[in-house]
Enzyme design. Structure first.
Site, PDB file in Angstrom:
ATOM      1  N   LYS A  22      23.471  31.345  41.498  1.00 41.81           N
ATOM      2  CA  LYS A  22      22.205  32.365  41.161  1.00 41.81           C
ATOM      3  C   LYS A  22      21.287  32.744  42.265  1.00 41.81           C
ATOM      4  CE  LYS A  22      18.566  31.381  38.081  1.00 41.81           C
ATOM      5  NZ  LYS A  22      17.559  32.513  37.952  1.00 41.81           N
ATOM      6  N   ASN A  23      20.625  31.624  42.308  1.00 37.21           N
ATOM      7  CA  ASN A  23      19.218  31.986  43.156  1.00 37.21           C
ATOM      8  C   ASN A  23      19.888  31.644  44.783  1.00 37.21           C
ATOM      9  OD1 ASN A  23      17.578  31.450  41.180  1.00 37.21           O
ATOM     10  ND2 ASN A  23      16.923  29.779  41.321  1.00 37.21           N
ATOM     11  N   CYS A 116       5.591  33.812  33.560  1.00 35.25           N
ATOM     12  CA  CYS A 116       6.479  32.719  32.101  1.00 35.25           C
ATOM     13  C   CYS A 116       5.918  31.910  32.074  1.00 35.25           C
ATOM     14  CB  CYS A 116       7.634  33.026  33.489  1.00 35.25           C
ATOM     15  SG  CYS A 116       8.329  31.772  34.500  1.00 35.25           S
ATOM     16  N   ARG A 121       2.924  31.694  37.983  1.00 39.12           N
ATOM     17  CA  ARG A 121       4.219  32.955  39.209  1.00 39.12           C
ATOM     18  C   ARG A 121       3.554  33.928  39.940  1.00 39.12           C
ATOM     19  NH1 ARG A 121       9.309  31.219  37.252  1.00 39.12           N
ATOM     20  NH2 ARG A 121       9.808  31.628  39.368  1.00 39.12           N
ATOM     21  N   ASP A 304      13.212  22.585  39.788  1.00 40.03           N
ATOM     22  CA  ASP A 304      14.653  23.193  38.603  1.00 40.03           C
ATOM     23  C   ASP A 304      16.122  21.628  37.374  1.00 40.03           C
ATOM     24  OD1 ASP A 304      15.314  25.951  40.643  1.00 40.03           O
ATOM     25  OD2 ASP A 304      13.854  25.162  39.158  1.00 40.03           O
ATOM     26  N   ARG A 396      20.023  33.531  31.425  1.00 39.33           N
ATOM     27  CA  ARG A 396      20.788  33.611  32.719  1.00 39.33           C
ATOM     28  C   ARG A 396      21.177  32.580  33.325  1.00 39.33           C
ATOM     29  NH1 ARG A 396      14.215  34.621  33.163  1.00 39.33           N
ATOM     30  NH2 ARG A 396      15.379  35.419  34.487  1.00 39.33           N
TER      31      ARG A 396
END
Ligand code: EPZ
Length: 416
Positions: A22-23, A116, A121, A304, A396
């Site tokens: 994803k990233n 978030c 952030r 993560d 997500r």
């Protein structure tokens, strides 16, 4: 809202294919704004964040076609300079359109991403870098407006290592006049993947993957075909699930070199890990040893994977210390794990995890992407049936996670 129901106690066996990262996909899809042809990206994970990115790019004027794991993007037509609030609030990585829009159009108006669950952030370093490249920056009504007739290369130092900050400025500098040096740049594999794609488009970039990246601006970039690298965080999540459930699994389509820190720590917990090209075989038959971790920018232990590792330590033999140095509030999963019987004491950015014989199933709530994955992991080993609510967080960033776990023998299902 969907829920995921997990019945604990199953041992995971078999094989799983890891999806595209994803990233890596998010900045690479957005980089197509710098080109004027049709880009084709394959091995793109089918995730909510990818869908949000496609909507954002279409909103800006690009034509996007998604067919299974392949995304074609044509940004050759007229492109708008404004990314509206409603799209940006759904995904903070939308801030990545800032650099490409200023580089291509000379201006951009992007809604400021809110904070978030895991932290404030801020994007001050993204803006400091754009200003250094000659953009004038204004913050009005919750939007950032950046404009520059032509960006000029600059020497930019990041006070803090920032992944999307490095990506934003690498994209902006690719079309700036002259040379840009990014110092204290992020070194994540996703940065290297973006740089490789930009270089394929015609950019002149050296040093991606190290903390000093040099970009010599060019006048234009062309559309390309590119394949998204494997998702190291998804792979890490499955590796930890195997250790947790005393399982025996093989992961296909991984990049083991991106998982050095986690593999080192999992071997210390007692897992047996064999690497065979792009496949990783892991099994754990003995008890789980307690191991300390401290999250760091790559190649350190990834933030993560902190929540997932905490689940592992919650049923390990002994006590471990988990320090989170990247985000100021990334222990939200602790209170939910405590409700499942974990013994965790938090002080500042450290958590002391005392292993308990077993976790007990409970109704729990996901709060952010990786915390929701950790609750699923806890459910795999907790006694009884765990229900994880608000799994939209999970969708997500993980492609059909419950289906992949079920294929490995987990008793898991999604209920609407
Ligand atoms: C990226 O977020 C990832 N997201 C995150 O993954 C990941 O957790 C994070 O990097 C760290 O590895 C994407 O790549 C889309 P940062 P990013 O800028 O770039 C501070 C997931 O689960 N900072 O590297 O937003 C910031 O507050 C997500 O997939 C500033 O102070 O993270 C944080 O403390 C979650 N000013 C630290 O730097 C800035 O201008 C690292 O943030 C920018 C960042």
């Amino acid at each position: 809202m969907d829920k995921i129901i997990v019945e604990g106690g199953r041992t995971l066996k078999g094989e799983v294919r890891i999806s595209g990262a994803k990233n890596a996909a998010l900045p690479i899809l957005i980089a197509s704004l710098l080109t004027d042809g049709i880009n084709t990206f394959s091995n793109v994970p089918q995730l909510q964040d990818i869908h949000s990115t496609a909507l954002l790019l279409e909103n800006l004027g690009a034509r996007v076609e998604t067919r299974a794991g392949t995304v074609r993007i044509d940004a050759g037509g007229p492109i708008q300079y404004e990314a509206e609030y409603d799209l940006v609030r759904k995904m903070r990585a939308s801030v990545l359109v800032l650099g490409p829009l200023v580089a291509r159009l000379g201006k951009a108006r992007v809604s400021l991403p809110g904070g978030c669950a895991i932290g404030a952030r801020p994007i001050n370093l993204h803006l400091k870098g754009l200003a250094a490249l000659g953009a004038s920056i204004e913050l009005t009504h919750g939007y950032v407006e950046a404009s520059a007739p032509r960006l000029k290369g600059a020497d930019i130092y990041f006070d803090v290592v920032t992944v999307t900050g490095t990506e934003n400025l690498m994209m902006a500098a690719s079309l700036a006049q002259g040379t840009t040096v990014l110092r204290n740049a992020a070194c994540e594999p996703e940065i290297v993947a973006l740089a490789d794609t930009l270089i394929k488009m015609g950019a002149d970039i050296q040093g991606a993957g190290t903390s000093v990246v040099t970009i010599n601006g060019v006048s234009s970039l062309k559309a390309v075909e590119a394949t998204i690298i494997p998702d190291r965080i998804e792979a890490g999540t499955f590796l930890m699930a195997a250790v947790l459930t005393k399982g025996n699994i093989t992961l296909f389509n991984t990049e083991p070199d991106h998982l050095g820190a986690l593999i080192d720590k999992l071997r210390l917990t007692g897992a047996e890990i064999d690497i065979d090209g792009n496949n990783i075989h892991i099994k754990n038959s003995g008890p789980i040893n307690s191991v300390d971790i401290k999250t760091q920018p790559y190649p350190g232990f990834p933030t993560d994977m902190q929540a997932q590792f905490m689940v592992l330590m919650s049923i390990a033999n002994g006590t471990s210390m988990i320090s989170e140095t990247i985000f100021e509030n990334r222990f939200i999963h602790v209170s939910e794990l405590r409700r499942m019987g974990a013994d965790i004491q938090v002080s500042g950015n450290s958590a002391i995890v005392k292993g308990v014989p077993h976790l007990s199933a409970a109704q729990v709530m996901a709060t952010d992407l990786r915390a929701s994955a950790s609750l699923i992991l806890a459910g795999l080993v907790a006694e009884g049936t765990t229900q994880v609510n608000r799994v939209y967080h999970l969708d997500r960033g993980y492609e059909s996670l419950e289906k992949k776990f079920a294929a490995l023998g987990a008793a898991i299902q999604r209920v609407k």
